[in-house]
Design a protein around this motif. Structure first.
Motif, PDB file in Angstrom:
ATOM      1  N   LEU A 123       0.846  -1.205   0.000  1.00  0.00           N
ATOM      2  CA  LEU A 123       0.000   0.000   0.000  1.00  0.00           C
ATOM      3  C   LEU A 123       0.873   1.243   0.000  1.00  0.00           C
ATOM      4  CD1 LEU A 123      -2.739   1.485   0.398  1.00  0.00           C
ATOM      5  CD2 LEU A 123      -2.552   0.987   2.847  1.00  0.00           C
TER       6      LEU A 123
ATOM      7  N   TYR B 218      -1.098   6.700   3.219  1.00  0.00           N
ATOM      8  CA  TYR B 218      -1.986   6.417   4.347  1.00  0.00           C
ATOM      9  C   TYR B 218      -2.745   7.696   4.723  1.00  0.00           C
ATOM     10  CZ  TYR B 218      -3.487   3.803   8.481  1.00  0.00           C
ATOM     11  OH  TYR B 218      -4.237   3.132   9.421  1.00  0.00           O
TER      12      TYR B 218
ATOM     13  N   GLY C 119      -6.323   5.928   2.099  1.00  0.00           N
ATOM     14  CA  GLY C 119      -5.425   4.850   2.507  1.00  0.00           C
ATOM     15  C   GLY C 119      -5.864   4.212   3.822  1.00  0.00           C
ATOM     16  N   LYS C 120      -6.240   5.051   4.772  1.00  0.00           N
ATOM     17  CA  LYS C 120      -6.723   4.536   6.059  1.00  0.00           C
ATOM     18  C   LYS C 120      -7.988   3.715   5.881  1.00  0.00           C
ATOM     19  CE  LYS C 120      -4.929   8.151   8.963  1.00  0.00           C
ATOM     20  NZ  LYS C 120      -5.167   9.505   9.411  1.00  0.00           N
TER      21      LYS C 120
ATOM     22  N   TYR D 294      -7.132   0.414   4.270  1.00  0.00           N
ATOM     23  CA  TYR D 294      -6.448  -0.489   5.212  1.00  0.00           C
ATOM     24  C   TYR D 294      -7.464  -1.187   6.116  1.00  0.00           C
ATOM     25  CZ  TYR D 294      -2.885  -2.132   8.507  1.00  0.00           C
ATOM     26  OH  TYR D 294      -2.079  -2.911   9.292  1.00  0.00           O
TER      27      TYR D 294
ATOM     28  N   VAL E   5      -2.632  -6.638   3.720  1.00  0.00           N
ATOM     29  CA  VAL E   5      -1.686  -5.561   3.446  1.00  0.00           C
ATOM     30  C   VAL E   5      -0.378  -5.947   4.118  1.00  0.00           C
ATOM     31  CG1 VAL E   5      -1.117  -3.123   3.746  1.00  0.00           C
ATOM     32  CG2 VAL E   5      -3.484  -3.797   3.264  1.00  0.00           C
TER      33      VAL E   5
ATOM     34  N   LEU F 109       3.390  -1.105   4.019  1.00  0.00           N
ATOM     35  CA  LEU F 109       2.893   0.247   3.760  1.00  0.00           C
ATOM     36  C   LEU F 109       4.074   1.167   3.476  1.00  0.00           C
ATOM     37  CD1 LEU F 109       0.702   2.563   3.894  1.00  0.00           C
ATOM     38  CD2 LEU F 109       1.283   2.730   6.338  1.00  0.00           C
TER      39      LEU F 109
ATOM     40  N   THR G  61       5.253   4.728   3.682  1.00  0.00           N
ATOM     41  CA  THR G  61       4.826   5.933   4.410  1.00  0.00           C
ATOM     42  C   THR G  61       6.053   6.717   4.827  1.00  0.00           C
ATOM     43  OG1 THR G  61       3.684   6.726   6.399  1.00  0.00           O
ATOM     44  CG2 THR G  61       4.698   4.549   6.554  1.00  0.00           C
TER      45      THR G  61
ATOM     46  N   ARG H 116       3.455   4.711  11.322  1.00  0.00           N
ATOM     47  CA  ARG H 116       2.016   4.749  11.613  1.00  0.00           C
ATOM     48  C   ARG H 116       1.637   3.758  12.709  1.00  0.00           C
ATOM     49  NH1 ARG H 116      -0.358   9.093   8.772  1.00  0.00           N
ATOM     50  NH2 ARG H 116       0.721   9.302   6.788  1.00  0.00           N
TER      51      ARG H 116
ATOM     52  N   LEU I 177       1.292   0.491  12.563  1.00  0.00           N
ATOM     53  CA  LEU I 177       0.326  -0.523  12.117  1.00  0.00           C
ATOM     54  C   LEU I 177       0.911  -1.927  12.271  1.00  0.00           C
ATOM     55  CD1 LEU I 177      -0.951   1.195   8.850  1.00  0.00           C
ATOM     56  CD2 LEU I 177      -1.959   1.272  11.137  1.00  0.00           C
TER      57      LEU I 177
ATOM     58  N   CYS J  37       1.118  -4.072   9.909  1.00  0.00           N
ATOM     59  CA  CYS J  37       1.887  -4.458   8.725  1.00  0.00           C
ATOM     60  C   CYS J  37       3.290  -3.864   8.803  1.00  0.00           C
ATOM     61  CB  CYS J  37       1.176  -3.989   7.458  1.00  0.00           C
ATOM     62  SG  CYS J  37       1.207  -2.203   7.246  1.00  0.00           S
TER      63      CYS J  37
ATOM     64  N   GLU K 184       6.158  -1.368   7.726  1.00  0.00           N
ATOM     65  CA  GLU K 184       6.148   0.001   7.204  1.00  0.00           C
ATOM     66  C   GLU K 184       7.532   0.325   6.666  1.00  0.00           C
ATOM     67  OE1 GLU K 184       4.595   2.777  10.050  1.00  0.00           O
ATOM     68  OE2 GLU K 184       2.923   1.471  10.582  1.00  0.00           O
TER      69      GLU K 184
END
Lengths: 368, 368
Positions: free
Chosen positions: B5, B8, B12-13, B16, B27, B30, B32, B36, B38, B40, B42
């Motif tokens: 992805l 975000y 994007g949010k 997700y 996912v 990400l 970014t 973030r 998350l 996943c 990043e």
């Protein structure tokens, strides 16, 4: 992809012509009672299609419940994909047919069964996979919409317009299914089954058609800036569904009020994406055939067995919650009442010589 | 199916969160600029996604042309499917990106790039495969529709409503793309490219936005039962396309006239199936993310490389045929003229201090 086509009426002819333009599709065999002189093979025996290993897809356009149900089941059991425009059979045997498709790893698609050429069921299935649908509703029957539009435009009585609709081919010789709302109700059942992963029974959904409507009813609405539409609606209410089919008064300026002639307009409401509406030709050879063809192309492109793979559970219809606005007629006088749908339709059912109070319309916008 | 992805922001949010509910989608990574937190992985380096053999699909939600174009191209070359909501980049590199997808046998989908959550491009591609589309048009920009709806409802001037739209997050800090019609024009180009198997140049399509509109303009329309919408239209004219984006006056009672707030309403006209219209939320995190998700699910279900596999040919924009009705304003006075779109937009281009004649609106229904 080779196709066995059942039926060569208006939609069948349209589909045959459209399929001929698609390099990936060939109609190999047509099931027909009389010779049509086409380039494909013609047969009067369905077994010639069911037993032909070359045929990947059976396109059922003969209508009615029998023998359509037997043909569709046999085709699915023979591991052939099935595309149909037949709302009656899918509605009556929804669970059986969907399960047969999954068991045999083949597709069952019926996008043309609701909304004519509008990509309604396919869009609904798409949203149902990723959002919680709270309601579906719409003008789902072209015949009644044509009759109501003409009654409104020309101030002419129902029997005259029905006759004209029959002459123009918009209504059947026996118009009962259309004018009593049963066709719209079947399309509503199909839509709600898909939207709510549910299994509704046609007979559980109260249904009022347009056959009792008078020129005076039309005039009453016109004076108030309202127009008549036969609207079918189903909405989630906790563990049940509130659903009914009823003539409905929309302000003339709303998109629904402006849906005239044989057009359809259908909407879904979902928690995250909000309301989406779809409108277009709800019947007719080309539009309906185009949705049949689109289903075949989806299958050729690797579509899933059905629009939704969520389990299907029987769901009760319960109209006892929430007051709405209704129009009744009694001895030629009109009355507005606030009550639940259950109460309103109960009153309708009670019509008799001695108490001719009749439910006429649902007023979703109340009295303006 | 594992997803990389990119971005975000609001969409994007939403994506997700929606993807987390789908058993078939994960996912994995990400892209970014800032952490973030998350579940996943990043990363700040696109190569971590492009080089990851586990990632099947790249979902591009960073917007803008660069580096989105470089990321999308690299992903397609790495034989990863691409889903994007980015109309600017697809519009600018339509042919290159579609060809790259075909060459690499992967999918390119951008349903969220026009119409927010409405299944518009997917429906259009479906019809384009089996019918001849003659025109596409619609209210394609939610920001201008919001501003025009509020100007109409509250009789408030443009600068005030623009500021409010910005505060509510409906308009960007630099609102040029929306208010000058460029965003609607890009969506029109995407729609027309798909509908006509064509390749239109943004810059060839004359475009008037809403930034010059006054309270007096709104009042002039209201007195005549008309409402303002920014409408984008493209229609086949022989070997060319007539196309333009222009404030348009619809009778208040038409479905277009009733499309308020940030809603979109888009229509196609095809020879056999007639007119189909689609309406719903044209922007917003959830609706847009839902179309991105639907594209991912289509790919998981085996979608074709692009909506249409017909060859794409450059197509000229030619507005010199067919007189239409237009509204002009000159020194505060309004004038209606019948002329071709080419003539009308030429007059618009000529606005100057000494000749402040200004094209204000297209009147598709003429003067009623």
């Amino acid at each position: 992809m080779q196709i066995g086509l059942l039926g060569y009426g208006t939609v069948g002819k349209g589909f045959y012509a459209l399929a001929a333009e698609q390099p990936s599709l060939t109609v190999k065999t047509l099931l027909t009672r009389r010779p049509r002189g086409l380039a494909c093979r013609e047969t009067g025996d369905f077994a010639d299609i069911a037993r032909d290993p070359d045929i990947d897809v059976v396109v059922e356009l003969i209508g009615g419940i029998h023998p359509a149900y037997e043909y569709i089941s046999a085709a699915l059991r023979a591991k052939k994909h099935v595309v149909t425009a037949n709302k009656a059979v899918v509605c009556a045997y929804y669970r059986e047919l969907v399960e047969l498709a999954f068991q045999n790893g083949v597709c069952l698609r019926c996008t043309a069964a609701a909304g004519g050429g509008i990509p309604w069921l396919s869009s609904l299935g798409r949203v149902a996979r990723m959002d919680r649908i709270t309601a579906v509703e719409g003008i789902l029957n072209g015949t009644t919409n044509y009759i109501l539009s003409e009654m409104t435009a020309r101030n002419a009585p129902y029997p005259e317009l029905l006759k004209q609709a029959q002459q123009l081919g918009y209504a059947e010789a026996d118009p009962t299914d259309d004018v009593e709302g049963y066709d719209a109700r079947r399309k509503l059942v199909l839509s709600a089954d898909l939207a709510f992963s549910a299994l509704l029974q046609e007979g559980d959904i109260p249904c009022v058609g347009i056959s009792r409507m008078t020129v005076a009813d039309i005039a009453w609405a016109r004076e108030r800036g309202l127009v008549w539409k036969l609207n079918a609606r189903a909405e989630r209410r906790g563990d049940a569904v509130s659903a009914f089919v009823c003539p409905t008064l929309f302000p003339a300026s709303t998109p629904e009020g402006q849906t005239n002639g044989s057009a359809n307009r259908i909407s879904l409401y979902a928690e995250r994406i909000g309301k989406q509406s779809f409108s277009g030709a709800g019947a007719g050879g080309w539009p309906t055939a185009s949705n049949v063809l689109a289903d075949c192309l989806s299958i050729a492109g690797g579509a899933a067995p059905f629009y939704s793979d969520r389990p299907v559970e029987p769901l009760a219809v319960d109209n006892r919650e929430g007051e709405r606005t209704w129009l009744f007629r009694s001895y030629g006088r009109y009355a507005i009442r606030q009550e639940t749908a259950a109460e309103a339709f109960e009153a309708y059912g009670a019509v008799s010589e001695s108490d001719p109070t009749s439910l006429l319309a649902y007023l979703p916008y109340g009295m303006l």
